[in-house]
Design a protein around this motif. Structure first.
Motif, PDB file in Angstrom:
ATOM      1  N   UNK A   1      20.735   0.963  16.707  1.00  0.00           N
ATOM      2  CA  UNK A   1      19.560   0.951  15.861  1.00  0.00           C
ATOM      3  C   UNK A   1      18.320   0.706  16.698  1.00  0.00           C
ATOM      4  N   UNK A   2      17.179   0.927  16.087  1.00  0.00           N
ATOM      5  CA  UNK A   2      15.907   0.777  16.758  1.00  0.00           C
ATOM      6  C   UNK A   2      15.071  -0.258  16.016  1.00  0.00           C
ATOM      7  N   UNK A   3      14.264  -1.010  16.762  1.00  0.00           N
ATOM      8  CA  UNK A   3      13.367  -1.992  16.155  1.00  0.00           C
ATOM      9  C   UNK A   3      12.035  -1.319  15.854  1.00  0.00           C
ATOM     10  N   UNK A   4      11.499  -1.563  14.659  1.00  0.00           N
ATOM     11  CA  UNK A   4      10.278  -0.905  14.207  1.00  0.00           C
ATOM     12  C   UNK A   4       9.252  -1.932  13.761  1.00  0.00           C
ATOM     13  N   UNK A   5       8.000  -1.723  14.159  1.00  0.00           N
ATOM     14  CA  UNK A   5       6.918  -2.627  13.768  1.00  0.00           C
ATOM     15  C   UNK A   5       5.725  -1.790  13.314  1.00  0.00           C
ATOM     16  N   UNK A   6       5.372  -1.948  12.033  1.00  0.00           N
ATOM     17  CA  UNK A   6       4.232  -1.211  11.486  1.00  0.00           C
ATOM     18  C   UNK A   6       2.930  -1.984  11.697  1.00  0.00           C
ATOM     19  N   UNK A   7       1.831  -1.241  11.714  1.00  0.00           N
ATOM     20  CA  UNK A   7       0.503  -1.835  11.776  1.00  0.00           C
ATOM     21  C   UNK A   7      -0.498  -0.839  11.200  1.00  0.00           C
ATOM     22  N   UNK A   8      -1.698  -1.328  10.951  1.00  0.00           N
ATOM     23  CA  UNK A   8      -2.766  -0.456  10.494  1.00  0.00           C
ATOM     24  C   UNK A   8      -3.094  -0.525   9.027  1.00  0.00           C
ATOM     25  N   UNK A   9      -2.341  -1.317   8.278  1.00  0.00           N
ATOM     26  CA  UNK A   9      -2.653  -1.461   6.864  1.00  0.00           C
ATOM     27  C   UNK A   9      -3.928  -2.248   6.649  1.00  0.00           C
ATOM     28  N   UNK A  10      -4.387  -2.275   5.404  1.00  0.00           N
ATOM     29  CA  UNK A  10      -5.583  -3.026   5.081  1.00  0.00           C
ATOM     30  C   UNK A  10      -6.144  -2.632   3.741  1.00  0.00           C
ATOM     31  N   UNK A  11      -7.388  -3.039   3.522  1.00  0.00           N
ATOM     32  CA  UNK A  11      -8.091  -2.756   2.275  1.00  0.00           C
ATOM     33  C   UNK A  11      -9.088  -1.626   2.511  1.00  0.00           C
ATOM     34  N   UNK A  12      -9.063  -0.633   1.644  1.00  0.00           N
ATOM     35  CA  UNK A  12      -9.960   0.508   1.788  1.00  0.00           C
ATOM     36  C   UNK A  12     -10.416   0.945   0.403  1.00  0.00           C
ATOM     37  N   UNK A  13     -11.602   1.499   0.326  1.00  0.00           N
ATOM     38  CA  UNK A  13     -12.107   1.998  -0.950  1.00  0.00           C
ATOM     39  C   UNK A  13     -11.492   3.360  -1.262  1.00  0.00           C
ATOM     40  N   UNK A  14     -11.436   3.660  -2.540  1.00  0.00           N
ATOM     41  CA  UNK A  14     -10.950   4.968  -2.963  1.00  0.00           C
ATOM     42  C   UNK A  14     -11.739   6.072  -2.277  1.00  0.00           C
ATOM     43  N   UNK A  15     -11.009   7.083  -1.824  1.00  0.00           N
ATOM     44  CA  UNK A  15     -11.626   8.168  -1.087  1.00  0.00           C
ATOM     45  C   UNK A  15     -11.614   7.984   0.413  1.00  0.00           C
ATOM     46  N   UNK A  16     -11.284   6.790   0.838  1.00  0.00           N
ATOM     47  CA  UNK A  16     -11.282   6.475   2.261  1.00  0.00           C
ATOM     48  C   UNK A  16     -10.000   6.875   2.960  1.00  0.00           C
ATOM     49  N   UNK A  17      -9.912   6.489   4.226  1.00  0.00           N
ATOM     50  CA  UNK A  17      -8.780   6.861   5.076  1.00  0.00           C
ATOM     51  C   UNK A  17      -8.256   5.655   5.833  1.00  0.00           C
ATOM     52  N   UNK A  18      -6.991   5.720   6.165  1.00  0.00           N
ATOM     53  CA  UNK A  18      -6.350   4.752   7.041  1.00  0.00           C
ATOM     54  C   UNK A  18      -5.318   5.482   7.885  1.00  0.00           C
ATOM     55  N   UNK A  19      -5.047   4.947   9.053  1.00  0.00           N
ATOM     56  CA  UNK A  19      -3.947   5.459   9.866  1.00  0.00           C
ATOM     57  C   UNK A  19      -2.981   4.326  10.161  1.00  0.00           C
ATOM     58  N   UNK A  20      -1.752   4.511   9.742  1.00  0.00           N
ATOM     59  CA  UNK A  20      -0.702   3.551  10.021  1.00  0.00           C
ATOM     60  C   UNK A  20       0.024   3.945  11.305  1.00  0.00           C
ATOM     61  N   UNK A  21       0.475   2.929  12.017  1.00  0.00           N
ATOM     62  CA  UNK A  21       1.269   3.148  13.218  1.00  0.00           C
ATOM     63  C   UNK A  21       2.593   2.413  13.077  1.00  0.00           C
TER      64      UNK A  21
END
Length: 122
Positions: A1-21
């Protein structure tokens, strides 16, 4: 198996963008099929997108209808990292987002990250 760690979440207004890693451990990341899922409060976990290897350097992407045209899954095998670019976000996209890996020969995703919260305000 592989270890996975997410990042990049947060609070954004409708219509906005985010990039998760999603940073993955291991030396065979390029062989894994990778996916993104999300789970909103009170709801079951939902598939969002996956990226699977179909050739020596060719990958196939597939999206849930709810995000098709707004979200893009990609990967950088040199960095052992999976991405999810999310555009035109709306409040219905609010959830904990998880990345997952499917081992070679496995029928299901068998490694999961801890999740990252995405909140979209109206």
């Amino acid at each position: 198996q592989v270890q996975l760690v997410e990042s990049g979440g947060g609070l954004v207004q409708a219509g906005g963008s985010l990039r998760l890693s999603c940073a993955a451990s291991g030396r065979t990341f390029s062989n894994y099929a990778m996916g993104w899922f999300r789970q909103a409060p009170g709801k079951e976990r939902e598939f969002i997108a996956r990226i699977s290897r179909i050739g020596s350097s060719t990958y196939y992407t597939y999206y849930a209808d709810s995000v098709k045209g707004r979200f893009t899954i990609s990967r950088d095998n040199a960095k052992n990292t999976l991405y999810l670019q999310m555009n035109r976000l709306n409040p219905e996209d609010t959830a904990v987002y998880y990345c997952a890996a499917r081992s070679v020969g496995s029928a299901d995703f068998d490694s999961w990250g801890q999740g990252t919260q995405v909140t979209v305000s109206s």
